[in-house]
Design a protein around this motif. Sequence first.
Motif, PDB file in Angstrom:
ATOM      1  N   SER A 110      60.980 111.867 -18.292  1.00  0.00           N
ATOM      2  CA  SER A 110      62.262 111.421 -18.831  1.00  0.00           C
ATOM      3  C   SER A 110      63.070 112.611 -19.318  1.00  0.00           C
ATOM      4  O   SER A 110      62.518 113.629 -19.739  1.00  0.00           O
ATOM      5  CB  SER A 110      62.072 110.434 -19.982  1.00  0.00           C
ATOM      6  N   GLY A 111      64.387 112.450 -19.261  1.00  0.00           N
ATOM      7  CA  GLY A 111      65.321 113.473 -19.728  1.00  0.00           C
ATOM      8  C   GLY A 111      66.706 113.146 -19.209  1.00  0.00           C
ATOM      9  O   GLY A 111      66.845 112.460 -18.187  1.00  0.00           O
ATOM     10  N   ARG A 112      67.721 113.613 -19.920  1.00  0.00           N
ATOM     11  CA  ARG A 112      69.100 113.380 -19.490  1.00  0.00           C
ATOM     12  C   ARG A 112      69.877 114.687 -19.512  1.00  0.00           C
ATOM     13  O   ARG A 112      69.848 115.416 -20.502  1.00  0.00           O
ATOM     14  CB  ARG A 112      69.814 112.375 -20.399  1.00  0.00           C
ATOM     15  N   PHE A 113      70.588 114.934 -18.433  1.00  0.00           N
ATOM     16  CA  PHE A 113      71.435 116.123 -18.304  1.00  0.00           C
ATOM     17  C   PHE A 113      72.869 115.639 -18.171  1.00  0.00           C
ATOM     18  O   PHE A 113      73.233 114.990 -17.186  1.00  0.00           O
ATOM     19  CB  PHE A 113      71.027 116.933 -17.076  1.00  0.00           C
ATOM     20  N   VAL A 114      73.683 115.931 -19.185  1.00  0.00           N
ATOM     21  CA  VAL A 114      75.083 115.504 -19.201  1.00  0.00           C
ATOM     22  C   VAL A 114      75.947 116.737 -18.935  1.00  0.00           C
ATOM     23  O   VAL A 114      76.051 117.634 -19.778  1.00  0.00           O
ATOM     24  CB  VAL A 114      75.458 114.864 -20.552  1.00  0.00           C
ATOM     25  N   ALA A 115      76.565 116.778 -17.765  1.00  0.00           N
ATOM     26  CA  ALA A 115      77.375 117.929 -17.361  1.00  0.00           C
ATOM     27  C   ALA A 115      78.855 117.609 -17.542  1.00  0.00           C
ATOM     28  O   ALA A 115      79.364 116.640 -16.958  1.00  0.00           O
ATOM     29  CB  ALA A 115      77.102 118.288 -15.908  1.00  0.00           C
ATOM     30  N   THR A 116      79.548 118.396 -18.353  1.00  0.00           N
ATOM     31  CA  THR A 116      81.000 118.260 -18.455  1.00  0.00           C
ATOM     32  C   THR A 116      81.605 118.978 -17.259  1.00  0.00           C
ATOM     33  O   THR A 116      81.645 120.205 -17.208  1.00  0.00           O
ATOM     34  CB  THR A 116      81.531 118.852 -19.768  1.00  0.00           C
ATOM     35  N   VAL A 117      82.055 118.194 -16.291  1.00  0.00           N
ATOM     36  CA  VAL A 117      82.538 118.753 -15.023  1.00  0.00           C
ATOM     37  C   VAL A 117      84.052 118.874 -15.007  1.00  0.00           C
ATOM     38  O   VAL A 117      84.586 119.872 -14.565  1.00  0.00           O
ATOM     39  CB  VAL A 117      82.043 117.886 -13.842  1.00  0.00           C
ATOM     40  N   SER A 118      84.776 117.840 -15.468  1.00  0.00           N
ATOM     41  CA  SER A 118      86.234 117.781 -15.394  1.00  0.00           C
ATOM     42  C   SER A 118      86.665 117.111 -14.094  1.00  0.00           C
ATOM     43  O   SER A 118      85.982 117.201 -13.059  1.00  0.00           O
ATOM     44  CB  SER A 118      86.875 119.168 -15.491  1.00  0.00           C
ATOM     45  N   ALA A 119      87.807 116.457 -14.140  1.00  0.00           N
ATOM     46  CA  ALA A 119      88.391 115.887 -12.922  1.00  0.00           C
ATOM     47  C   ALA A 119      88.652 116.972 -11.886  1.00  0.00           C
ATOM     48  O   ALA A 119      88.727 116.688 -10.691  1.00  0.00           O
ATOM     49  CB  ALA A 119      89.681 115.144 -13.262  1.00  0.00           C
ATOM     50  N   ALA A 120      88.769 118.223 -12.330  1.00  0.00           N
ATOM     51  CA  ALA A 120      88.973 119.329 -11.383  1.00  0.00           C
ATOM     52  C   ALA A 120      87.810 119.442 -10.416  1.00  0.00           C
ATOM     53  O   ALA A 120      87.982 119.922  -9.288  1.00  0.00           O
ATOM     54  CB  ALA A 120      89.143 120.638 -12.145  1.00  0.00           C
ATOM     55  N   GLY A 121      86.618 119.027 -10.816  1.00  0.00           N
ATOM     56  CA  GLY A 121      85.468 119.074  -9.928  1.00  0.00           C
ATOM     57  C   GLY A 121      85.504 118.018  -8.848  1.00  0.00           C
ATOM     58  O   GLY A 121      84.872 118.173  -7.796  1.00  0.00           O
ATOM     59  N   LEU A 122      86.235 116.940  -9.092  1.00  0.00           N
ATOM     60  CA  LEU A 122      86.408 115.886  -8.093  1.00  0.00           C
ATOM     61  C   LEU A 122      87.670 116.102  -7.271  1.00  0.00           C
ATOM     62  O   LEU A 122      87.744 115.683  -6.115  1.00  0.00           O
ATOM     63  CB  LEU A 122      86.510 114.521  -8.776  1.00  0.00           C
TER      64      LEU A 122
END
Length: 214
Positions: free
Chosen positions: A82-94
């Motif tokens: 178990s573990g969670r990785f929360v990446a702040t990507v930004s709409a710029a990544g999409l």
Amino acid sequence: AEECGGVAAPGDAAGGQGLAALVGRAREALGEIDVWCANAGVAPTGGADAPAAAWALAWEVNVLAHVRAADLLLPRWLERGSGRFVATVSAAGLLTSLGSAPYAVSKHGALAFAEWLAATYRHRGLRVHAVCPQGVRTDMLSSTGAMGEILLAPTAIEAEEVAGAVLAGLREERFLVLPHPEVAEYYAHRSTDPDRWLGGMNKLQRALEKGGAA
């Protein structure tokens, strides 16, 4: 930190030693890390002409900080399942980010790494979330100058609203967390009709160069 019962641990996300120190300090304080929020980011302006140092910093902070953190966290997470990785990507990544090629390119890299993590380790208990807001009222938005004011400020939201969207995304086990729901529509247009989407973005770029909005 005192107000919310947290532990302040100053550090540097743009390097292996700094990240190792942050992970180590968190484990000292908490015993183990359940959720890692890869939230550090930089947004240097410019295009292909941006200084090499700006490109390097964007890559170090916006991409490699995620890679290095995952390298440190994955062994224990996979061992316990178990573990969670929360990446702040930004709409710029999409989508993209007019006015900042280093930001747009590195945020695409952050999204690609988050997707890879989810695809590779989901069956072993890892949950990955890519947070993709547009404008958020922070110092980073203020630093983008006139272009940020025109493109992002009109629909910018507070950081607390992003936090609420993240918590909802975690509860619902969603990979993409979109604090600005309209980003889903833009992303769909980009993927299904890229030429039309690029034409629209170029129209916006031309309007910005003239000092107005499309």
